[in-house]
Design a protein around this motif. Structure first.
Motif, PDB file in Angstrom:
ATOM      1  N   HIS A 126       0.398  -7.280 -12.672  1.00 35.77           N
ATOM      2  CA  HIS A 126      -0.232  -7.618 -11.518  1.00 35.77           C
ATOM      3  C   HIS A 126      -1.208  -6.940 -11.113  1.00 35.77           C
ATOM      4  CE1 HIS A 126       2.716  -4.595 -11.167  1.00 35.77           C
ATOM      5  NE2 HIS A 126       2.350  -4.193  -9.957  1.00 35.77           N
ATOM      6  N   LYS A 132      -0.958 -12.522 -18.574  1.00 37.73           N
ATOM      7  CA  LYS A 132       0.381 -12.734 -17.923  1.00 37.73           C
ATOM      8  C   LYS A 132       1.362 -13.331 -19.018  1.00 37.73           C
ATOM      9  CE  LYS A 132      -0.402 -14.548 -13.314  1.00 37.73           C
ATOM     10  NZ  LYS A 132      -2.097 -14.343 -13.125  1.00 37.73           N
ATOM     11  N   ASP A 579      -2.461 -19.448  -1.693  1.00 41.41           N
ATOM     12  CA  ASP A 579      -1.697 -18.187  -1.755  1.00 41.41           C
ATOM     13  C   ASP A 579      -1.108 -17.913  -0.511  1.00 41.41           C
ATOM     14  OD1 ASP A 579      -2.426 -17.953  -4.372  1.00 41.41           O
ATOM     15  OD2 ASP A 579      -3.883 -16.308  -4.192  1.00 41.41           O
ATOM     16  N   ARG A 677       4.459 -17.328 -11.023  1.00 41.29           N
ATOM     17  CA  ARG A 677       3.374 -16.341 -10.743  1.00 41.29           C
ATOM     18  C   ARG A 677       1.833 -16.901 -10.556  1.00 41.29           C
ATOM     19  NH1 ARG A 677       5.269 -11.984 -14.662  1.00 41.29           N
ATOM     20  NH2 ARG A 677       3.216 -11.936 -15.760  1.00 41.29           N
ATOM     21  N   TRP A 711       4.533 -11.810  -6.827  1.00 41.00           N
ATOM     22  CA  TRP A 711       3.397 -12.355  -6.870  1.00 41.00           C
ATOM     23  C   TRP A 711       2.799 -12.976  -5.383  1.00 41.00           C
ATOM     24  CZ3 TRP A 711       0.296 -11.618 -11.155  1.00 41.00           C
ATOM     25  CH2 TRP A 711       0.822 -11.128 -12.428  1.00 41.00           C
ATOM     26  N   THR A 745       9.327  -5.451  -6.369  1.00 37.18           N
ATOM     27  CA  THR A 745       8.630  -6.617  -5.599  1.00 37.18           C
ATOM     28  C   THR A 745       8.207  -6.044  -4.037  1.00 37.18           C
ATOM     29  OG1 THR A 745       9.481  -8.267  -6.785  1.00 37.18           O
ATOM     30  CG2 THR A 745       9.154  -8.836  -4.658  1.00 37.18           C
TER      31      THR A 745
END
Length: 752
Positions: A126, A132, A579, A677, A711, A745
């Motif tokens: 991240h 990734k 997002d 993600r 994410w 997270t």
């Protein structure tokens, strides 16, 4: 006076460090205690400091050049330490750097010279822009990120895993779950790293580089940043002309001295010639060139500068077809060991070709010319051997061109040649095309050191190769290069800098003010600045700072920014919109998607973003758009648009349903989870949390889902995820692995 007392304390307290110290001298031989790091103190006192970190062999072989470089850096205004040792591993290097920084907080940067151990970072993707790779299924070397953030960001905490079995210079670490989850380097760093593929004696090459870097320090007062070349390569950003054209809006703000003539700023594009690389080789020879920026694709040993030729007439298309057939035959013969004559006959039959078509297949001259044509698409390290480059700084906005951990890498050839190139900016892994690649680059116009600029745009994979203390004569005399360090925590000072007429100084001030807003109470200030500023890069910096807050002010900036006149802002907002996934954004998303078709890269982002919203909200907005649209065949277009959206939403639902199908293969379910993600569907948050809670799901999949939720950093429901993860942590039956992932997270989603 207070700052001078601090730097004086650095010299005094350094004597207490548990390392062997020697006074610096160009003539005096230094004798080290075996395996103990040696620290040589600065000769000159300056407000800020710098450190040269070398391995013992490099120091021994290059001592004269290192001391010349040290003296030149001190002449240029930085108290400079020299540190060397037979380093055992990265943690030993980091420990010494940490001790140095603790005793001398005015340390502004370091350079790693020679064979300094390489930290290969895991569990921190991240912090990259695009990398990734699945750490569970791919090899440890290829799925880790070589990163010197291990050395310059002392906030981060790591857990040692292992040393590489084959390359003993590589050491694997993973970011701990309780570590800070974003980059905030304490100082800047760079490497002067010669690799075998560059050729020649590495110690001679390092010495030659340090000597030219030292010489350049005595010429800096008469070299403003006024000669710039920027190049957009083939297939970069979808070859969108709006991306290419609009960047000049920013360049004029970044480089106020570089537009005084028709050739002082060159904004090149792959379309200008086929091939372009020979024009660039000529341009690199210019002794007055300050900055060359490559925006392109790449590999460790190649820069993709052109696209492969496209047929523009029948004869040309026939040549390309012939080349493809010939190559296919040769490839099958070499890889599959098929009979060549039989394969040629099969191709002739399949494509209805005559024997004459294959007349050149065994012609050596044909293959030689074909190889040259193919090679002209790239600048390779083979092209760079023996070639001189003179741009003081070179930016490689490409994947892998800065791969100093490999046996050969593009950036190394630019600094280890007799020319004037002193520093390169490059990446050890793949990078995102849609990142803001020229953020704050204009600080170089105002005298900031390259390292100070690079520290503001840090990524896990991004590095400087060469001398990070390089700087140019500022547009106007200022003390900004030391102010960045001495006034780092002075909000009043940075508010004063917002009065500057220069965009990049304002951008730096905005960044510092955001860093100092630990209470997260100033988002309205950044939104107001975003609305009011006429400077494109200032608006973009405001948008980026607002993304830290991820609140209603950020959402409003994205809504406005979708229609911004600067393509870079519109493109960023196209990604941010999905997002966030706040339904309030849907009408503006559809308006831009349907109305601004010339924004090719923004359209690409929006075509992904719309599927992160609620389907019925998207369909309703489409209907409303066409109710007011001025289209020739509006009803038919409306029908096809809605049908296409419905089909794609159905396809997305089918893909995601694999996650919840307990009869499906675990590998297929894991792949579908990992896709979140890239495409964080806010509408599925409740189901994702339930998935983690369901003990019928394999623990490995629950852990991957917990990681995927990390994410959702901009989701308007981010707080729901945090609360949901905390609730899950109350379950005492959770495995240690799942518990750690949930905690990481939460840390990732906390407002920044």
């Amino acid at each position: 006076m207070r700052n001078m007392r601090k730097i004086y304390a650095c010299f005094l307290l350094l004597a207490l460090m548990p390392v062997v110290l020697f006074a610096a001298s160009n003539k005096k031989k230094v004798k080290a205690v075996p395996d103990e790091p040696v620290v040589m103190q600065p000769v000159r006192q300056h407000p800020t400091a710098f450190a040269i970190i070398a391995d013992k062999s490099t120091f021994t072989q290059c001592q004269d050049a290192i001391m010349k470089y040290r003296d030149a850096v001190e002449h240029d205004g930085l108290s400079t330490y020299v540190v060397y040792a037979n380093w055992r591993d990265p943690m030993q290097v980091r420990t010494v750097i940490t001790q140095l920084y603790q005793e001398c907080p005015m340390l502004e940067g370091i350079v790693l010279v020679g064979d300094i151990p390489v930290a290969m970072i895991r569990n921190a993707q991240h912090m990259t822009t695009a990398f990734k790779m699945n750490e569970l299924t791919f090899g440890i070397k290829e799925s880790s990120v070589p990163s010197d953030r291990f050395y310059d960001d002392l906030h981060l905490q790591f857990r040692f895993l292992q040393q590489d079995a084959d390359d003993k210079t590589l050491f694997y670490y993973e970011l701990t779950e309780d570590s800070p989850q974003r980059l905030q380097p304490n100082f800047y760093s760079a490497r002067i790293c010669h690799r075998p593929g560059i050729g020649g004696d590495k110690y001679a090459a390092v010495s030659a580089f340090l000597e030219k870097a030292a010489k350049a320090k005595y010429e800096v007062d008469r070299n403003p940043l006024d000669q710039v070349v920027t190049y957009n390569g083939g297939s970069y950003n979808f070859d969108c002309l709006m991306v290419y054209m609009d960047e000049e809006k920013a360049y004029r703000e970044n480089f106020p001295l570089a537009f005084h003539s028709g050739t002082s700023f060159k904004h090149w594009n792959f379309r200008m010639n086929q091939p372009m690389k020979y024009k660039m080789f000529d341009e690199m020879l210019r002794t007055d060139l300050d900055l060359f920026m490559f925006h392109e694709h790449g590999t460790p040993t190649q820069q993709l500068v052109n696209e492969h030729l496209q047929g523009d007439n029948d004869e040309h298309r026939l040549q390309l077809f012939r080349g493809n057939i010939y190559s296919a035959v040769r490839r099958h013969v070499e890889r599959k060991h098929l009979n060549e004559d039989s394969l040629l006959q099969a191709m002739q039959t399949k494509f209805h070709l005559t024997p004459k078509f294959f007349k050149d297949y065994k012609n050596a001259d044909y293959w030689r010319n074909d190889s040259v044509t193919d090679a002209d698409v790239y600048i390779s390290t083979a092209d760079l051997k023996g070639r001189t480059t003179n741009a003081r700084m070179v930016m490689f906005d490409a994947c892998y061109n800065g791969s100093f951990q490999d046996s050969d890498y593009v950036a190394g050839h630019y600094i280890f040649n007799p020319g004037k190139t002193l520093v390169c900016q490059g990446n050890t892994r793949n990078v995102l095309q849609d990142r803001w690649i020229i953020e704050m680059v204009g600080l170089l116009s105002h005298g900031l050191r390259v390292g100070q600029y690079n520290r503001q745009v840090a990524t896990l994979e991004g590095h400087l190769l060469g001398d990070p203390t390089v700087h140019f004569t500022p547009v106007q005399v200022n003390s900004l290069t030391t102010d960045v360090v001495l006034h780092a925590h002075d909000a009043a000072f940075w508010r004063k800098q917002l009065e500057s007429p220069y965009a990049d100084i304002q951008c730096l001030a905005l960044r510092k003010l955001a860093d100092l807003d630990t209470s997260l109470s100033q988002s309205a200030f950044f939104l107001d600045k975003f609305k009011q500023s006429s400077l494109h890069t200032v608006r973009m910096e405001c948008l980026k700072m607002l993304s830290r807050y991820s609140n209603a002010d950020f959402t409003e900036a994205v809504r406005i920014g979708l229609h911004d006149s600067y393509e870079r802002i519109a493109r960023s907002c196209a990604s941010y919109a999905g997002d966030i996934a706040d339904p309030a954004l849907i009408p503006d998303v559809i308006d831009v998607l349907q109305g601004d078709e010339e924004l090719v890269r923004a359209q690409y982002a929006l075509n992904s973003s719309i599927f992160l919203f609620d389907e019925e909200g998207i369909v309703k907005a489409l209907e409303n758009y066409f109710d007011h649209a001025n289209r020739t065949d509006m009803d038919n277009e409306r029908k096809h648009a809605i049908e296409a959206i419905r089909r794609q939403f159905a396809s997305k639902r089918k893909q995601e349903q694999v996650i919840f199908d307990q009869q499906a293969k675990d590998d297929d379910r894991m792949m579908a989870i990992r896709l979140l993600r890239n495409y964080p569907r806010t509408g599925g948050i409740d189901r994702y949390l339930d998935f983690i809670a369901d003990q019928q799901n394999p623990d490995a999949l629950r852990t991957i889902m917990a990681e995927a939720l990390g994410w959702f950093v901009h989701s308007y429901r981010r707080t729901d995820i945090i609360n949901g993860c905390r609730k899950l942590l109350a379950d005492e039956k959770l495995s240690d692995q799942l518990r750690a992932e949930l905690q990481q997270t939460i840390n990732r989603l906390q407002p920044k």
